[in-house]
Design a protein around this motif. Structure first.
Motif, mmCIF file in Angstrom:
data_model
loop_
_atom_site.group_PDB
_atom_site.id
_atom_site.type_symbol
_atom_site.label_atom_id
_atom_site.label_comp_id
_atom_site.label_asym_id
_atom_site.label_seq_id
_atom_site.Cartn_x
_atom_site.Cartn_y
_atom_site.Cartn_z
ATOM 1 N N SER A 8 0.828 -1.202 0.000
ATOM 2 C CA SER A 8 0.000 0.000 0.000
ATOM 3 C C SER A 8 0.859 1.247 0.000
ATOM 4 N N ALA A 9 0.440 2.255 -0.742
ATOM 5 C CA ALA A 9 1.137 3.541 -0.748
ATOM 6 C C ALA A 9 0.633 4.429 0.369
ATOM 7 N N GLU A 10 -0.256 3.928 1.199
ATOM 8 C CA GLU A 10 -0.844 4.716 2.276
ATOM 9 C C GLU A 10 -0.503 4.096 3.624
ATOM 10 N N PRO A 11 0.587 4.544 4.272
ATOM 11 C CA PRO A 11 0.927 4.005 5.594
ATOM 12 C C PRO A 11 -0.212 4.156 6.587
ATOM 13 N N ASN A 12 -1.014 5.223 6.445
ATOM 14 C CA ASN A 12 -2.122 5.419 7.361
ATOM 15 C C ASN A 12 -3.133 4.281 7.260
ATOM 16 N N LEU A 13 -3.304 3.724 6.079
ATOM 17 C CA LEU A 13 -4.219 2.605 5.904
ATOM 18 C C LEU A 13 -3.700 1.386 6.655
ATOM 19 N N ASP A 14 -2.394 1.168 6.593
ATOM 20 C CA ASP A 14 -1.799 0.068 7.342
ATOM 21 C C ASP A 14 -2.053 0.235 8.838
ATOM 22 N N SER A 15 -1.918 1.459 9.347
ATOM 23 C CA SER A 15 -2.139 1.692 10.774
ATOM 24 C C SER A 15 -3.595 1.456 11.135
ATOM 25 N N THR A 16 -4.493 1.820 10.232
ATOM 26 C CA THR A 16 -5.917 1.572 10.471
ATOM 27 C C THR A 16 -6.194 0.082 10.553
ATOM 28 N N LYS A 17 -5.598 -0.676 9.640
ATOM 29 C CA LYS A 17 -5.790 -2.122 9.644
ATOM 30 C C LYS A 17 -5.173 -2.750 10.896
ATOM 31 N N PHE A 18 -4.047 -2.212 11.336
ATOM 32 C CA PHE A 18 -3.427 -2.713 12.565
ATOM 33 C C PHE A 18 -4.381 -2.516 13.745
ATOM 34 N N ALA A 19 -4.990 -1.341 13.823
ATOM 35 C CA ALA A 19 -5.935 -1.065 14.906
ATOM 36 C C ALA A 19 -7.124 -2.014 14.841
ATOM 37 N N GLU A 20 -7.622 -2.272 13.634
ATOM 38 C CA GLU A 20 -8.772 -3.162 13.475
ATOM 39 C C GLU A 20 -8.429 -4.594 13.875
ATOM 40 N N THR B 200 -5.908 -5.773 15.794
ATOM 41 C CA THR B 200 -5.558 -5.965 17.202
ATOM 42 C C THR B 200 -6.715 -5.646 18.141
ATOM 43 N N ALA B 201 -7.776 -5.027 17.627
ATOM 44 C CA ALA B 201 -8.955 -4.762 18.456
ATOM 45 C C ALA B 201 -9.917 -5.943 18.470
ATOM 46 N N GLY B 202 -9.625 -6.963 17.658
ATOM 47 C CA GLY B 202 -10.486 -8.140 17.636
ATOM 48 C C GLY B 202 -10.650 -8.695 16.243
ATOM 49 N N VAL B 203 -9.657 -9.422 15.777
ATOM 50 C CA VAL B 203 -9.708 -9.964 14.423
ATOM 51 C C VAL B 203 -10.837 -10.985 14.286
ATOM 52 N N TYR B 204 -11.258 -11.574 15.384
ATOM 53 C CA TYR B 204 -12.337 -12.570 15.334
ATOM 54 C C TYR B 204 -13.649 -11.966 14.835
ATOM 55 N N ARG B 205 -13.817 -10.647 14.977
ATOM 56 C CA ARG B 205 -15.094 -10.019 14.620
ATOM 57 C C ARG B 205 -15.262 -9.886 13.111
ATOM 58 N N ARG B 206 -14.156 -9.654 12.429
ATOM 59 C CA ARG B 206 -14.224 -9.549 10.963
ATOM 60 C C ARG B 206 -12.849 -9.891 10.411
ATOM 61 N N PHE B 207 -12.655 -11.169 10.116
ATOM 62 C CA PHE B 207 -11.350 -11.593 9.614
ATOM 63 C C PHE B 207 -11.192 -11.263 8.140
ATOM 64 N N ASP B 208 -10.006 -10.751 7.817
ATOM 65 C CA ASP B 208 -9.650 -10.487 6.425
ATOM 66 C C ASP B 208 -8.147 -10.666 6.290
ATOM 67 N N ALA B 209 -7.733 -11.602 5.449
ATOM 68 C CA ALA B 209 -6.314 -11.948 5.341
ATOM 69 C C ALA B 209 -5.465 -10.763 4.893
ATOM 70 N N LEU C 154 -8.810 -11.860 21.619
ATOM 71 C CA LEU C 154 -8.954 -10.980 20.464
ATOM 72 C C LEU C 154 -8.707 -11.705 19.147
ATOM 73 N N VAL C 155 -7.998 -12.824 19.206
ATOM 74 C CA VAL C 155 -7.785 -13.637 18.006
ATOM 75 C C VAL C 155 -8.926 -14.626 17.808
ATOM 76 N N THR C 156 -9.310 -15.311 18.867
ATOM 77 C CA THR C 156 -10.264 -16.417 18.733
ATOM 78 C C THR C 156 -11.709 -16.035 19.037
ATOM 79 N N GLY C 157 -11.906 -15.025 19.887
ATOM 80 C CA GLY C 157 -13.253 -14.678 20.322
ATOM 81 C C GLY C 157 -13.817 -15.622 21.364
ATOM 82 N N GLU C 158 -13.005 -16.566 21.841
ATOM 83 C CA GLU C 158 -13.457 -17.526 22.846
ATOM 84 C C GLU C 158 -13.319 -16.931 24.244
ATOM 85 N N THR C 159 -14.388 -17.024 25.043
ATOM 86 C CA THR C 159 -14.385 -16.380 26.356
ATOM 87 C C THR C 159 -13.824 -17.263 27.473
#
Length: 269
Positions: free
Chosen positions: A15-27, A29-38, A127-132
């Motif tokens: 990506s030519a947009e580092p800000n997009l990478d940071s947005t994806k990092f936030a998404e 690490t906030a809970g990849v189990y909620r909406r996984f996208d490789a 945050l990875v699995t969503g298992e409580t």
């Protein structure tokens, strides 16, 4: 952390947009189990390496290892870009797609949490699995003995202690739920009020109360670690309950079940 300081893109497909990478990092690490996208995982990893976040917090690296293990699409995507990379990013991908045995299958997770750092590992797993089930270990920390009550009772009754509390300081403690008194003029000072003195003290320290901070400094290291672990459990459960519906439901259930007084504090009145 400045988004503009992210590693400059260089390889094909980057990506030519580092800000997009940071947005994806936030998404991620906030809970990849909620909406996984490789692809989001790949972009998040790029950002983490560019910002040297693994050096700051190794738990983040373990989180990516676990993502690649749980989600085959993430593993395949990182394998796909592996040959195009070099340097720290290639090293990170190598570790994530082919980790040593001790990092596989979350073997590093504790049976019982002994420190805030181990608590972070448990939150990363959720945050990875969503298992409580792993979060229930954090709730269990709130059920541990009220050691501050015992510490104050023993310390204030000792003639050799350096910890003396004035009338004004005892009044301060009362405002935080720690009522210190004695049944008669000849009796020893002790904590008279119910509740979890560990958590009351921790909350007061967070509020930068000087008397409570002085009490903390009088404790030994195991006692401080005990206090920090219970405080971190309460804070992290409350914070994550506002971000994750599953955690809020778990906290609501835990607050109604038998256990430590801290369970009653999970859901604000």
């Amino acid at each position: 952390m400045s988004h503009e300081s992210a590693a400059a893109p260089s390889s094909k497909g980057r990506s030519a947009e580092p800000n997009l990478d940071s947005t994806k990092f936030a998404e991620v690490t906030a809970g990849v189990y909620r909406r996984f996208d490789a692809e989001s995982v790949w972009m998040a990893l790029r950002y983490a390496v560019g910002q040297q976040l693994f050096e700051e917090n190794p738990t983040i690296m373990l989180m990516f290892v676990r993502i690649a293990e749980i989600y085959p699409e993430a593993h395949a995507r990182l394998q796909d870009v592996r040959s195009q990379e070099s340097g720290p990013l290639r090293q990170a991908i190598d570790l994530i797609v082919d980790p040593p045995n001790e990092l596989r299958e979350a073997r590093y997770l504790p049976d019982a949490i002994q420190s805030p750092g181990e608590m972070d590992l448990c939150w990363a797993e959720f945050l990875v699995t969503g298992e409580t089930e792993i979060v229930e270990k954090i709730v269990a920390v709130l059920d541990r003995d009220d050691r501050t009550r015992k510490f104050l009772n023993q310390t204030l009754s000792s003639e050799a202690t350096d910890l003396k509390l004035s009338d004004a300081e005892r009044t301060e403690l009362q405002q935080y739920g720690i009522g210190i008194g004695r049944v008669s003029e000849d009796a020893q000072w002790e904590v008279m009020t119910p509740g979890d003195t560990d958590l009351f003290l921790w909350l007061a320290i967070k509020d930068q109360n000087e008397t409570c901070t002085r009490i903390l400094h009088a404790m030994d290291e195991p006692q401080k670690l005990h206090l920090a672990s219970k405080g971190a459990a309460l804070w992290s459960l409350q914070a994550n309950a506002t971000q994750h519906g599953t955690i809020r439901m778990l906290c609501e259930q835990a607050s109604k079940q038998p256990g430590g007084f801290g369970r009653k504090l999970l859901i604000p009145a």
